[in-house]
Scaffold this active site. Structure first.
Site, PDB file in Angstrom:
ATOM      1  CB  CYS A 106      -4.978  -2.024   6.202  1.00  0.00           C
ATOM      2  SG  CYS A 106      -4.082  -3.247   5.222  1.00  0.00           S
TER       3      CYS A 106
ATOM      4  CB  THR B 161      -0.916   0.022   1.234  1.00  0.00           C
ATOM      5  OG1 THR B 161      -1.722  -1.154   1.210  1.00  0.00           O
ATOM      6  CG2 THR B 161      -1.809   1.248   1.226  1.00  0.00           C
TER       7      THR B 161
END
Length: 424
Positions: A265, A125
């Site tokens: 996350c 990410t």
């Protein structure tokens, strides 16, 4: 497509992906951690994402051209691969600024073996633009090759949900992208060959990067909203969960619950988007407000526990409190960026002695990451307060009264107990 695949980073994201590809392709799994490589070669996965039987079915003891997974930390073992998939962590530092060092180091590793015609796919990410602005220049510099002439790139954001045995990697629709339209189609075809849920080919790498980072930013903001509601309703002496249950009868009401937002996350990705926004001159108010509120919840939970203890006449200074759980989510051994440590730190600031019990967490990892003691052994004593911090199945099925003094508090952070005195 009979390509040799190399997966860089064999953690929560990389190992399930490598195992899946290994059912049809010749795959080399590369990790710089020798201990991790050794345990995987014995068929053991300490993250518990891949079961022993599934791992042993694809493992290869030697490197050859047959399909299967060969795990290594030797650079020479990955030199003949044509597809490199990078799945290393992208954390933030203590000031919540993106840390791209693991990504850059992984790019340097691949750059040393990169050849003409190879494709490098990133799954970590990042903020929109990071692949082409931060990673590709490293590949070019180390390899001496030219991007989109000699080698190509793609981005396919990971959607692994640690501890979730229902939504496994093959059952989650995969976003794909490539540095050219042709490479995008090739990468999409590669993933489509193993992802039964299907794929979505994004028009550019930046679009795919942006899609990933807003998925978790959206969840973060929604959780921040219900966390704020919990604070308001607690002051109004209204049961937040009862309110959400009533509101949830409307067909389009989103079923979010209050809680601690940790992990690698939801609690991290919004900072990547915020950093990039600030670089281009925009201050993201809603995103950062959500982050501030969610990051404050550990201290809030501790204050509510202490308040409940005072209301029951329990002396807070020197009180014994049992914290049930320290992982960032239920039924998972992952302690990365867990916000339970914020609750523990705040309780200790009140003069409380905290005992942390978590049958899933590795005490050595907890000690290394947070300098905190935790135990896998069920405590054999009674406490002034018991805090359910993580809703492991074991805790939900346990008689928690065995841990409680006659006059004590049971505080339920997760809202899953019927017998709690207080809940978030």
């Amino acid at each position: 497509m009979n390509k040799k695949i190399c997966v860089i980073g064999l953690g929560y994201v990389g190992l399930p992906l490598a195992r899946l590809f290994a059912t049809q392709y010749d795959v080399v799994g590369f990790d710089i951690n020798q201990g991790r490589v050794d345990e995987l070669n014995k068929g053991k996965d300490s993250t518990l994402e891949v079961d022993e039987e599934s791992l042993k079915q694809v493992l290869k003891n030697e490197k050859n051209d047959s399909h299967g997974l060969y795990c290594t930390n030797e650079l020479e073992d990955i030199a003949d691969s044509q597809i490199y998939i990078i799945t290393v962590p992208t954390p933030v530092d203590k000031n919540n600024r993106p840390v791209l060092i693991p990504l850059q180091k992984a790019s340097e590793t691949v750059g040393q073996v990169l050849k003409k015609g190879d494709i490098v796919i990133y799954e970590s990410t990042v903020y929109p633009g990071a692949t082409e602005e931060e990673c590709i220049p490293v590949l070019e510099q180390v390899s001496g090759l030219s991007f989109n002439t000699d080698f190509y790139a793609g981005y396919s954001p990971e959607r692994i949900n640690p501890g979730d045995k229902l939504h496994t990697v093959d059952k989650i629709l995969k976003v794909t992208s490539g540095s050219t339209p042709e490479i995008g189609k090739e990468i999409d075809k590669l993933y489509k060959s193993v992802i039964t849920a299907g794929t979505h080919l994004a028009p550019t790498i930046k679009v795919a990067e942006a899609a990933k980072v807003i998925e978790n930013s959206q969840r973060d903001i929604n959780i921040a909203f219900v966390n704020e509601l919990a604070k308001i309703f607690n002051l109004l002496e209204i049961d937040t969960h009862a309110v959400l249950e009533a509101a949830g009868t409307k067909w389009n009401f989103l079923p979010f619950k209050p809680g601690l937002v940790g992990g690698h996350c939801i609690g991290v990705d919004p900072y990547y988007l915020a950093q990039k926004a600030q670089e281009v001159g925009y201050h993201p108010e809603i995103i950062l407000a959500g982050r501030r509120l969610n990051d404050s919840m550990g201290e809030y939970v501790a204050s509510q526990v202490v308040k409940a203890m005072i209301q029951k006449g329990i002396n807070v200074n020197g009180a014994q409190v049992l914290m049930l759980g320290i992982t960032f989510k239920e039924n998972c051994p992952d302690v990365r960026n867990t916000k339970i440590v914020d609750v523990i730190a705040a309780l200790e600031d009140y003069g409380v002695n905290v005992t942390t019990y978590d049958p899933w967490a590795n005490p050595d990892e907890v000690k290394h990451e947070y300098k905190l003691n935790s135990t896998n052994e069920m405590p054999n004593s009674k406490f002034d307060a018991v805090v359910l911090g993580v809703s492991h199945n074991e805790f939900k099925e346990m008689d928690l009264d065995r841990f409680r003094n006659t006059n004590s508090v049971l505080y339920d952070v997760k809202g899953v107990l019927d017998t709690s005195d207080k809940r978030l």
